[in-house]
Design a protein around this motif. Sequence first.
Motif, mmCIF file in Angstrom:
data_model
loop_
_atom_site.group_PDB
_atom_site.id
_atom_site.type_symbol
_atom_site.label_atom_id
_atom_site.label_comp_id
_atom_site.label_asym_id
_atom_site.label_seq_id
_atom_site.Cartn_x
_atom_site.Cartn_y
_atom_site.Cartn_z
ATOM 1 N N ASP A 58 0.827 -1.212 0.000
ATOM 2 C CA ASP A 58 0.000 0.000 0.000
ATOM 3 C C ASP A 58 0.860 1.259 0.000
ATOM 4 O OD1 ASP A 58 -2.417 -1.368 -0.083
ATOM 5 O OD2 ASP A 58 -2.681 -1.335 2.110
ATOM 6 N N ALA A 59 1.949 1.243 0.772
ATOM 7 C CA ALA A 59 2.850 2.398 0.809
ATOM 8 C C ALA A 59 3.498 2.617 -0.557
ATOM 9 C CB ALA A 59 3.931 2.192 1.874
ATOM 10 N N PHE A 60 3.929 1.538 -1.213
ATOM 11 C CA PHE A 60 4.517 1.633 -2.547
ATOM 12 C C PHE A 60 3.527 2.268 -3.516
ATOM 13 C CE2 PHE A 60 4.716 -0.271 -6.777
ATOM 14 C CZ PHE A 60 5.954 0.178 -7.201
ATOM 15 N N LEU A 61 2.295 1.772 -3.508
ATOM 16 C CA LEU A 61 1.275 2.288 -4.419
ATOM 17 C C LEU A 61 0.957 3.749 -4.128
ATOM 18 C CD1 LEU A 61 -1.112 -0.799 -4.543
ATOM 19 C CD2 LEU A 61 0.554 -0.085 -6.264
ATOM 20 N N ASP A 62 0.912 4.127 -2.846
ATOM 21 C CA ASP A 62 0.651 5.518 -2.477
ATOM 22 C C ASP A 62 1.760 6.449 -2.951
ATOM 23 O OD1 ASP A 62 -1.740 4.837 -1.283
ATOM 24 O OD2 ASP A 62 -0.929 4.828 0.760
ATOM 25 N N VAL A 63 3.007 6.004 -2.820
ATOM 26 C CA VAL A 63 4.141 6.824 -3.254
ATOM 27 C C VAL A 63 4.125 7.005 -4.769
ATOM 28 C CG1 VAL A 63 6.668 6.897 -3.425
ATOM 29 C CG2 VAL A 63 5.585 6.291 -1.271
ATOM 30 N N VAL A 64 3.880 5.938 -5.511
ATOM 31 C CA VAL A 64 3.822 6.033 -6.972
ATOM 32 C C VAL A 64 2.665 6.942 -7.385
ATOM 33 C CG1 VAL A 64 3.409 4.755 -9.109
ATOM 34 C CG2 VAL A 64 4.960 3.823 -7.398
ATOM 35 N N GLU A 65 1.507 6.765 -6.765
ATOM 36 C CA GLU A 65 0.343 7.593 -7.087
ATOM 37 C C GLU A 65 0.621 9.069 -6.793
ATOM 38 O OE1 GLU A 65 -4.125 8.229 -5.318
ATOM 39 O OE2 GLU A 65 -3.393 6.169 -5.484
ATOM 40 N N GLY A 66 1.216 9.352 -5.648
ATOM 41 C CA GLY A 66 1.532 10.731 -5.281
ATOM 42 C C GLY A 66 2.520 11.368 -6.250
ATOM 43 N N ALA A 67 3.516 10.599 -6.657
ATOM 44 C CA ALA A 67 4.504 11.121 -7.600
ATOM 45 C C ALA A 67 3.856 11.423 -8.945
ATOM 46 C CB ALA A 67 5.653 10.129 -7.774
ATOM 47 N N LEU A 68 2.995 10.545 -9.416
ATOM 48 C CA LEU A 68 2.325 10.772 -10.696
ATOM 49 C C LEU A 68 1.375 11.958 -10.625
ATOM 50 C CD1 LEU A 68 1.594 7.117 -11.859
ATOM 51 C CD2 LEU A 68 3.426 8.633 -12.589
ATOM 52 N N LYS A 69 0.675 12.123 -9.493
ATOM 53 C CA LYS A 69 -0.196 13.284 -9.317
ATOM 54 C C LYS A 69 0.606 14.576 -9.374
ATOM 55 C CE LYS A 69 -3.964 11.433 -6.506
ATOM 56 N NZ LYS A 69 -4.585 11.467 -5.171
ATOM 57 N N ALA A 70 1.843 14.544 -8.862
ATOM 58 C CA ALA A 70 2.702 15.726 -8.848
ATOM 59 C C ALA A 70 3.409 15.937 -10.192
ATOM 60 C CB ALA A 70 3.740 15.603 -7.733
ATOM 61 N N GLY A 71 3.156 15.062 -11.157
ATOM 62 C CA GLY A 71 3.773 15.203 -12.468
ATOM 63 C C GLY A 71 5.176 14.633 -12.555
ATOM 64 N N GLU A 72 5.574 13.870 -11.570
ATOM 65 C CA GLU A 72 6.912 13.274 -11.552
ATOM 66 C C GLU A 72 6.917 11.932 -12.271
ATOM 67 O OE1 GLU A 72 8.262 12.981 -7.525
ATOM 68 O OE2 GLU A 72 7.687 15.034 -7.062
ATOM 69 N N THR A 73 8.105 11.452 -12.559
ATOM 70 C CA THR A 73 8.308 10.141 -13.160
ATOM 71 C C THR A 73 8.947 9.234 -12.124
ATOM 72 O OG1 THR A 73 8.588 11.110 -15.344
ATOM 73 C CG2 THR A 73 9.499 8.916 -15.017
#
Length: 91
Positions: A26-41
Amino acid sequence: MTKQEFVDAVAHKTGMTKRDAGTAVDAFLDVVEGALKAGETVTFTGFGKFHTTRRKEREGVNPRNPSQKVHIPAANVPKFSAGSQLKKAVN
């Protein structure tokens, strides 16, 4: 493979409890989701890259009534590009 099956596999491979493995996934998925929301790769060398692209607005067709045109608004969409090691492992 479902999320629960993935959590079970992570727990088995790492020796973690299923609860701890679930928290880690869940933490992995949250970090990836947050990064994508912020426009990061998010890049994992050899495995692949998660990124977003902008899809332009366009005209579509209503599948129930093909003669009816539908406006589809512009959107940011997530993408995944597989890395070389993952491609080799699959083949």
